[in-house]
Design an enzyme around this catalytic site. Structure first.
Site, PDB file in Angstrom:
ATOM      1  N   SER A 122       0.737  -1.250   0.099  1.00  0.00           N
ATOM      2  CA  SER A 122       0.126  -0.171  -0.015  1.00  0.00           C
ATOM      3  C   SER A 122       0.791   1.253   0.041  1.00  0.00           C
ATOM      4  O   SER A 122       1.506   1.641   0.899  1.00  0.00           O
ATOM      5  CB  SER A 122      -0.720   0.187   1.282  1.00  0.00           C
ATOM      6  OG  SER A 122      -1.384  -0.960   1.480  1.00  0.00           O
ATOM      7  N   LYS A 145      -7.067   1.772  -2.474  1.00  0.00           N
ATOM      8  CA  LYS A 145      -6.908   1.472  -1.166  1.00  0.00           C
ATOM      9  C   LYS A 145      -6.979   2.782  -0.527  1.00  0.00           C
ATOM     10  O   LYS A 145      -7.296   2.611   0.826  1.00  0.00           O
ATOM     11  CB  LYS A 145      -5.308   1.030  -1.161  1.00  0.00           C
ATOM     12  CG  LYS A 145      -4.810   0.696   0.112  1.00  0.00           C
ATOM     13  CD  LYS A 145      -5.475  -0.732   0.790  1.00  0.00           C
ATOM     14  CE  LYS A 145      -4.670  -0.817   2.263  1.00  0.00           C
ATOM     15  NZ  LYS A 145      -5.371  -1.903   2.967  1.00  0.00           N
ATOM     16  N   LYS A 164       0.343   6.033   8.111  1.00  0.00           N
ATOM     17  CA  LYS A 164       1.031   5.901   6.897  1.00  0.00           C
ATOM     18  C   LYS A 164       0.068   6.147   5.650  1.00  0.00           C
ATOM     19  O   LYS A 164       0.365   6.858   4.847  1.00  0.00           O
ATOM     20  CB  LYS A 164       1.879   4.817   6.691  1.00  0.00           C
ATOM     21  CG  LYS A 164       2.933   4.451   5.559  1.00  0.00           C
ATOM     22  CD  LYS A 164       2.063   3.463   4.389  1.00  0.00           C
ATOM     23  CE  LYS A 164       1.749   2.184   4.908  1.00  0.00           C
ATOM     24  NZ  LYS A 164       1.124   1.306   3.845  1.00  0.00           N
TER      25      LYS A 164
HETATM   26  P1  NAD Z   1       5.807  -5.644   7.478  1.00  0.00           P
HETATM   27  O1  NAD Z   1       6.584  -4.398   7.899  1.00  0.00           O
HETATM   28  O2  NAD Z   1       5.400  -6.722   8.334  1.00  0.00           O
HETATM   29  O3  NAD Z   1       6.699  -6.348   6.196  1.00  0.00           O
HETATM   30  C1  NAD Z   1       7.393  -5.543   5.263  1.00  0.00           C
HETATM   31  C2  NAD Z   1       8.657  -6.454   5.033  1.00  0.00           C
HETATM   32  O4  NAD Z   1       9.420  -5.536   4.072  1.00  0.00           O
HETATM   33  C3  NAD Z   1       9.381  -6.866   6.077  1.00  0.00           C
HETATM   34  O5  NAD Z   1       9.895  -8.072   6.190  1.00  0.00           O
HETATM   35  C4  NAD Z   1      10.734  -5.825   5.903  1.00  0.00           C
HETATM   36  O6  NAD Z   1      11.913  -6.569   6.503  1.00  0.00           O
HETATM   37  C5  NAD Z   1      10.825  -5.952   4.343  1.00  0.00           C
HETATM   38  N1  NAD Z   1      11.552  -4.756   3.540  1.00  0.00           N
HETATM   39  C6  NAD Z   1      11.473  -3.721   4.050  1.00  0.00           C
HETATM   40  N2  NAD Z   1      12.454  -3.124   3.084  1.00  0.00           N
HETATM   41  C7  NAD Z   1      12.979  -4.031   2.318  1.00  0.00           C
HETATM   42  C8  NAD Z   1      13.970  -3.880   1.367  1.00  0.00           C
HETATM   43  N3  NAD Z   1      14.665  -2.866   1.069  1.00  0.00           N
HETATM   44  N4  NAD Z   1      14.328  -5.120   0.687  1.00  0.00           N
HETATM   45  C9  NAD Z   1      13.552  -6.251   1.212  1.00  0.00           C
HETATM   46  N5  NAD Z   1      12.690  -6.310   1.966  1.00  0.00           N
HETATM   47  C10 NAD Z   1      12.363  -5.030   2.507  1.00  0.00           C
HETATM   48  O7  NAD Z   1       4.542  -5.011   6.714  1.00  0.00           O
HETATM   49  P2  NAD Z   1       2.998  -5.748   6.729  1.00  0.00           P
HETATM   50  O8  NAD Z   1       2.178  -5.718   7.490  1.00  0.00           O
HETATM   51  O9  NAD Z   1       3.478  -7.123   5.860  1.00  0.00           O
HETATM   52  O10 NAD Z   1       2.455  -4.812   5.411  1.00  0.00           O
HETATM   53  C11 NAD Z   1       3.109  -4.483   3.992  1.00  0.00           C
HETATM   54  C12 NAD Z   1       2.364  -3.834   3.199  1.00  0.00           C
HETATM   55  O11 NAD Z   1       0.937  -4.252   3.176  1.00  0.00           O
HETATM   56  C13 NAD Z   1       2.036  -2.364   3.799  1.00  0.00           C
HETATM   57  O12 NAD Z   1       1.948  -1.359   2.565  1.00  0.00           O
HETATM   58  C14 NAD Z   1       0.786  -2.451   4.616  1.00  0.00           C
HETATM   59  O13 NAD Z   1       0.263  -1.131   4.672  1.00  0.00           O
HETATM   60  C15 NAD Z   1      -0.015  -3.228   3.784  1.00  0.00           C
HETATM   61  N6  NAD Z   1      -1.058  -3.883   4.402  1.00  0.00           N
HETATM   62  C16 NAD Z   1      -0.993  -4.547   5.725  1.00  0.00           C
HETATM   63  C17 NAD Z   1      -1.909  -5.048   6.190  1.00  0.00           C
HETATM   64  C18 NAD Z   1      -2.101  -5.741   7.412  1.00  0.00           C
HETATM   65  O14 NAD Z   1      -2.828  -5.973   8.363  1.00  0.00           O
HETATM   66  N7  NAD Z   1      -0.640  -5.934   8.240  1.00  0.00           N
HETATM   67  C19 NAD Z   1      -3.442  -5.095   5.648  1.00  0.00           C
HETATM   68  C20 NAD Z   1      -3.542  -4.791   4.374  1.00  0.00           C
HETATM   69  C21 NAD Z   1      -2.459  -3.998   3.623  1.00  0.00           C
END
Ligand code: NAD
Length: 298
Positions: A97, A172, A240
């Protein structure tokens, strides 16, 4: 031979999504800056990669699931990123997102190298990521959507092509505005019930089947009434998303009065240490203002 897919970003959402693609029989090449996350997926049968180059050497389709716009820019356009080594024709399916304008900027750079991209953020959180029942909102070309559809069918219960690149993230942001404002409205209403001497649980039971009833109400009111603010979806992630909504609104001239107010509540909650709480903790802002706890008697 199993089709090869790259997957970058193995966090709360990415991990179960990647596992579902593995279960469906894809050969999955995985990368994250957190090695433990890569190791966990390798134990589940994925091919661990130490660099993004190892992914682009093997895969023409790459899914990304990263926190926000700067992370996607780094992974896709940065030094050692996807664009440096991907073959022309590669399809990037960015399911993070992020800001719609960031999706458009990234895609504009990729076009110069013949690399394709769709933005495909999701709604539904970790439980639906695990079940493979996410709601997927897609921006991009019809042909690229069609090509990614088999992946969407595994990861989600629905996938709608909303419009050109960036439209998935615009959709979104719309979703996130409606959810945040609903939680604030729910907090305000339940607080009034409490302070007027009416059991907020009974109020919830009485109104949930009427016009005010919603998926947000059904999911969040029980948590609020129990004082359970375990995430779910964290306050910091919602900050965010609303920051991206307000930036987008500034760029296109949309008045987002209520979004701006709820953003202030979220910022306050972050400042007092609630950033990792569920967004239903917006109730705590109201409780502090009124010096009154909303709790069910039942
Ligand atoms: P998270 O922080 O748990 O996971 C993100 C991952 O990206 C981490 O494992 C991190 O190490 C990795 N990362 C960061 N920088 C990186 C890089 N340069 N290279 C490789 N890996 C890298 O986040 P999440 O909860 O999994 O959310 C991911 C996306 O989905 C976000 O944009 C969030 O808004 C969206 N989202 C989350 C939810 C929720 O309930 N958690 C629901 C819908 C959408």
């Amino acid at each position: 031979m199993a089709k090869k897919i790259g997957f970058i970003g193995l966090g709360i959402m990415g991990k179960p999504m990647a596992k579902n693609l593995l279960k469906a029989g894809y050969a999955l090449y995985v990368y994250d800056i957190v090695k433990a996350a890569v190791d966990e997926l390798a134990a589940a049968g994925a091919i661990p990669c130490a660099t993004i180059r190892e992914i682009t050497d093997n895969c023409d389709t790459i899914v990304t699931m990263l926190p926000n716009s700067p992370h996607v820019k780094t992974v896709v356009l940065g030094d050692g990123g996807v664009a440096q080594s991907a073959r022309p024709g590669t399809l990037i399916v960015d399911m993070s997102s992020i800001a719609p304008m960031a999706s458009q900027e990234i895609q504009k750079e990729l076009v110069k190298k013949g690399i394709r991209m769709v933005d495909a953020p999701v709604s539904g959180g970790e439980p639906k990521a695990i079940d493979g029942t996410l709601a997927i909102m897609v921006g991009g070309e019809q042909a690229d959507y069609d090509e990614a559809k088999p992946l969407f069918d595994i990861l989600g219960a629905s996938a709608v092509l909303v419009g050109p690149i960036g439209s998935g993230n615009t959709c979104k942001l719309t979703n996130q505005i409606i959810v945040a404002l609903n939680i604030a409205a729910l907090s305000e209403g339940l607080l009034l019930a409490q302070m007027a001497g009416t059991d907020p649980r009974k109020v919830f039971d009485a109104i949930k089947g009427g016009l005010a009833g919603s998926t947000v109400m059904n999911a969040k009111a029980p948590m609020m009434l129990e004082g359970n603010f375990k995430p779910g979806f964290k306050i910091d992630l919602h900050i965010k998303d609303l920051a991206n909504a307000l930036d987008t609104a500034a760029a296109v001239g949309t008045p987002l009065m209520l979004t701006a107010e709820v953003m202030q509540m979220l910022q306050h909650l972050h400042r007092v240490g609630e950033g990792q709480s569920d967004h239903s903790a917006i109730l705590k802002f109201y409780e502090k203002m009124a010096d009154t706890e909303v709790r069910s008697e039942g």
